[in-house]
Enzyme design. Structure first.
Site, mmCIF file in Angstrom:
data_model
loop_
_atom_site.group_PDB
_atom_site.id
_atom_site.type_symbol
_atom_site.label_atom_id
_atom_site.label_comp_id
_atom_site.label_asym_id
_atom_site.label_seq_id
_atom_site.Cartn_x
_atom_site.Cartn_y
_atom_site.Cartn_z
ATOM 1 N N GLU A 1 0.813 -1.216 0.000
ATOM 2 C CA GLU A 1 0.000 0.000 0.000
ATOM 3 C C GLU A 1 0.851 1.274 0.000
ATOM 4 O O GLU A 1 0.540 2.246 -0.683
ATOM 5 C CB GLU A 1 -0.887 0.028 1.252
ATOM 6 C CG GLU A 1 -2.205 -0.689 1.092
ATOM 7 C CD GLU A 1 -2.990 -0.226 -0.123
ATOM 8 O OE1 GLU A 1 -3.216 0.985 -0.255
ATOM 9 O OE2 GLU A 1 -3.353 -1.086 -0.957
ATOM 10 N N ASP B 1 -21.111 47.684 8.409
ATOM 11 C CA ASP B 1 -22.249 48.014 9.264
ATOM 12 C C ASP B 1 -21.965 47.543 10.686
ATOM 13 O O ASP B 1 -21.137 46.665 10.903
ATOM 14 C CB ASP B 1 -23.499 47.275 8.762
ATOM 15 C CG ASP B 1 -24.002 47.880 7.458
ATOM 16 O OD1 ASP B 1 -23.608 49.009 7.139
ATOM 17 O OD2 ASP B 1 -24.776 47.208 6.768
ATOM 18 N N LYS C 1 -25.198 51.411 12.604
ATOM 19 C CA LYS C 1 -26.430 51.994 13.109
ATOM 20 C C LYS C 1 -26.614 51.542 14.562
ATOM 21 O O LYS C 1 -27.589 50.893 14.905
ATOM 22 C CB LYS C 1 -27.607 51.528 12.257
ATOM 23 C CG LYS C 1 -27.305 51.603 10.762
ATOM 24 C CD LYS C 1 -28.444 52.162 9.965
ATOM 25 C CE LYS C 1 -27.954 52.860 8.710
ATOM 26 N NZ LYS C 1 -28.028 52.267 7.493
ATOM 27 N N ALA D 1 -29.716 36.118 7.001
ATOM 28 C CA ALA D 1 -30.039 35.688 8.368
ATOM 29 C C ALA D 1 -31.121 34.609 8.411
ATOM 30 O O ALA D 1 -31.024 33.658 9.195
ATOM 31 C CB ALA D 1 -30.476 36.894 9.200
ATOM 32 N N MET E 1 -36.120 42.382 11.189
ATOM 33 C CA MET E 1 -36.263 43.674 11.880
ATOM 34 C C MET E 1 -37.543 43.751 12.709
ATOM 35 O O MET E 1 -38.155 44.815 12.815
ATOM 36 C CB MET E 1 -36.222 44.827 10.851
ATOM 37 C CG MET E 1 -34.878 44.904 10.156
ATOM 38 S SD MET E 1 -34.828 46.090 8.800
ATOM 39 C CE MET E 1 -35.642 45.211 7.492
HETATM 40 N N1 SAH Z 1 -28.794 41.858 4.849
HETATM 41 C C1 SAH Z 1 -29.151 41.191 6.067
HETATM 42 C C2 SAH Z 1 -30.328 41.806 6.740
HETATM 43 C C3 SAH Z 1 -30.055 43.162 7.298
HETATM 44 S S1 SAH Z 1 -31.467 43.901 8.051
HETATM 45 C C4 SAH Z 1 -29.360 39.696 5.784
HETATM 46 O O1 SAH Z 1 -29.459 39.310 4.624
HETATM 47 O O2 SAH Z 1 -29.414 38.929 6.733
HETATM 48 C C5 SAH Z 1 -31.165 43.580 9.727
HETATM 49 C C6 SAH Z 1 -32.045 42.461 10.224
HETATM 50 O O3 SAH Z 1 -31.504 41.221 9.799
HETATM 51 C C7 SAH Z 1 -32.108 42.346 11.729
HETATM 52 O O4 SAH Z 1 -33.075 43.221 12.262
HETATM 53 C C8 SAH Z 1 -32.504 40.907 11.908
HETATM 54 O O5 SAH Z 1 -33.881 40.735 11.679
HETATM 55 C C9 SAH Z 1 -31.766 40.239 10.771
HETATM 56 N N2 SAH Z 1 -30.472 39.664 11.168
HETATM 57 C C10 SAH Z 1 -29.249 40.036 10.797
HETATM 58 N N3 SAH Z 1 -28.315 39.224 11.333
HETATM 59 C C11 SAH Z 1 -28.970 38.318 12.060
HETATM 60 C C12 SAH Z 1 -28.585 37.200 12.852
HETATM 61 N N4 SAH Z 1 -27.308 36.854 12.986
HETATM 62 N N5 SAH Z 1 -29.556 36.486 13.472
HETATM 63 C C13 SAH Z 1 -30.847 36.802 13.335
HETATM 64 N N6 SAH Z 1 -31.272 37.836 12.600
HETATM 65 C C14 SAH Z 1 -30.352 38.588 11.966
#
Ligand code: SAH
Length: 458
Positions: free
Chosen positions: A17, A240, A262, A324, A375
């Site tokens: 092998e 962000d 934010k 998310a 959100m």
């Molecule tokens: N662009 C991001 C969303 C941004 S808006 C995406 O695609 O996930 C922000 C919102 O995303 C938050 O208020 C929450 O609802 C969600 N979010 C972002 N990160 C998160 C996480 N790790 N767990 C749960 N919700 C999340």
């Protein structure tokens, strides 16, 4: 050191092998392999090698440039002694002390090769490192090296300073267009490279670019390989607040970092200021990574930034990320689409729950699909109330995932009526609220219960 074996003879003493493993390695080259052993046990028939089933004689090493000994016994000892007497580099399998050289673990993206060696001490560790590097380099990456090599003369004749050439090559190897083209065919790759070369000349060496990059939900290993690569090249990272520091730190160490977060209570950049900022930075010739949580195109205000970049004539590229809701679905094993239960899912904002956006709520309440609400954490009860008011059944399952895709993930489960009654505080961090029958198919066994009337997990 890389050893050229093209057309050379390489001897392997051994027929088991371990000898076969070495054959596999050397078969990737154009060396002539000769195998000598009294016991040929492995199957070498798939390889173009000379196999001699007999005892070893010193003349077997005539004209040989490398020797591998992959067995024990008198033949092995004689082979080692012969190799040493003739100064032929020797590798004794699994005996580092007797080796003149080691064969590293390699990541093969020919002609690009990455070698990983632990000097014979820990091959398992080397393999682990190798697996990680494999993941970093897309399969077509080697073709990129071939392309860059083929362009050298032309680049030298068109771009006259070292730094400018370096910038061009950086742009070349990091361009997704060129990568896709070169994977399709060498000619397509060359064509894409020429387009880039032309752009590079007309725009001057200092053309900036903005990459709108999805950072995923907040764990560094949920970043895409492309995102990681571009972060390594960015001069400035504009991120962000929602992008955790561990992800921002994946960028080049000396990159400037600007948080346009934010954060609550803390003065943040307005969207117009962010647009102006990225346009200005790219206008200065910088490579800007605009890092957004999740996917940039989902509630990421990408639309405004893209239109500002277009207006200013600045190049941009978008790199998707794990949104998310998808991280939340994975964390809780919730199939957001489920045969016969939910034929689709909606990513919607829960914001404006106190607005009287009636069409929004009516559509969501009556969709009959899985809802992933963004959100909505601070207004979760109000969201549930709105949905029921617009016709959703109070018994519709609800699951909430706070900090999806992160180590400190926390979940809650219940139904719309229990969420309406919920008056406690949810854990710290961003949250996704799932609503729909498919939610009950997930694994919410570690979830805190929203109220007394919870749905039962099947
Ligand atoms: N662009 C991001 C969303 C941004 S808006 C995406 O695609 O996930 C922000 C919102 O995303 C938050 O208020 C929450 O609802 C969600 N979010 C972002 N990160 C998160 C996480 N790790 N767990 C749960 N919700 C999340």
């Amino acid at each position: 050191m890389s050893f050229k074996v093209r057309g050379q003879r390489v001897a392997i003493i051994g027929g088991g092998e371990e000898a076969l493993n070495k054959v596999r390695l050397i078969a990737k080259t154009t060396a002539q392999v000769v195998i000598v052993s009294r016991q040929i046990e492995a199957d070498f028939s798939g390889f173009a090698v000379e196999v001699h089933e007999r005892r070893f004689v010193p003349s077997d090493l005539d004209g040989v440039v490398l020797v591998f000994v992959a067995e024990q016994g008198a033949d092995a000892e004689l082979a080692k002694a012969t190799a040493r007497a003739r100064n032929i580099p020797l590798n004794v399998v699994d005996v580092p002390a007797e080796c003149d050289f080691y064969t590293p673990s390699i990541v093969d993206r020919a002609p690009l090769t990455v070698a990983i060696s632990t000097e014979g001490d820990a091959p398992v560790l080397a393999r682990l490192v190798r697996a990680r590097i494999e993941a970093m380099l897309p399969p077509g990456f080697g073709k990129m090296a071939g392309l860059a090599g083929g362009l050298r003369k032309r680049v030298e004749s068109l771009i006259h300073t070292g730094p400018a050439r370096r910038r061009f090559y950086e742009a070349l190897v990091s361009s997704p267009q060129v990568e896709a083209a070169v994977a399709a065919s060498p000619i397509a790759g060359r064509f894409a490279a020429e387009v880039l070369l032309e752009q590079h000349q007309t725009a001057g060496a200092s053309a900036g670019i903005v990459w709108l990059i999805g950072a995923g939900p907040g764990s560094e290993d949920l970043l895409t390989l492309r995102a990681q690569r571009l972060l390594q090249q960015a001069d400035v990272i504009v991120h962000d607040q929602l992008v955790p520091d561990v992800v921002v730190q994946m960028g080049r160490r000396d990159a400037e970092q600007i948080s346009v977060g934010k954060a609550k209570g803390h003065h943040s950049f307005s969207q117009a200021q962010i647009n102006t900022l990225i346009v200005r930075l790219a206008g200065e010739g910088k490579k800007v990574a605009r890092l957004k949580s999740g996917d940039p195109m989902v509630f990421g205000r990408a639309g405004e930034e893209i239109s500002a970049l277009r207006k200013a004539g600045i190049q941009y590229q978008i790199v998707p990320g794990v949104s998310a809701a998808l991280a939340a679905a994975a964390d809780t094993a919730t199939p957001v689409t489920l045969r016969k239960v939910s034929s689709g899912f909606i990513m919607a904002t829960a914001h404006g729950a106190d607005d009287s956006d009636l069409t929004h709520w009516a559509a969501l309440a009556q969709a009959g699909l899985t809802l992933a609400l963004y959100m909505g954490k601070s207004i979760a009860s109000e969201v549930a109330r709105r949905l029921v008011a617009h016709g959703a059944s109070p018994s519709t399952p609800v699951g909430i995932v706070v900090n999806a895709g992160r180590p400190q993930m926390t979940t809650y489960s219940g139904n719309l009526s229990s969420l309406i009654a919920w008056d406690d505080i949810l854990a710290d961090g961003p949250a996704i609220i799932f609503v729909g029958e498919a939610v009950a198919a997930g694994d919410w066994s570690n979830a805190a219960q929203l109220a007394a009337q919870n749905f039962k997990v099947a």
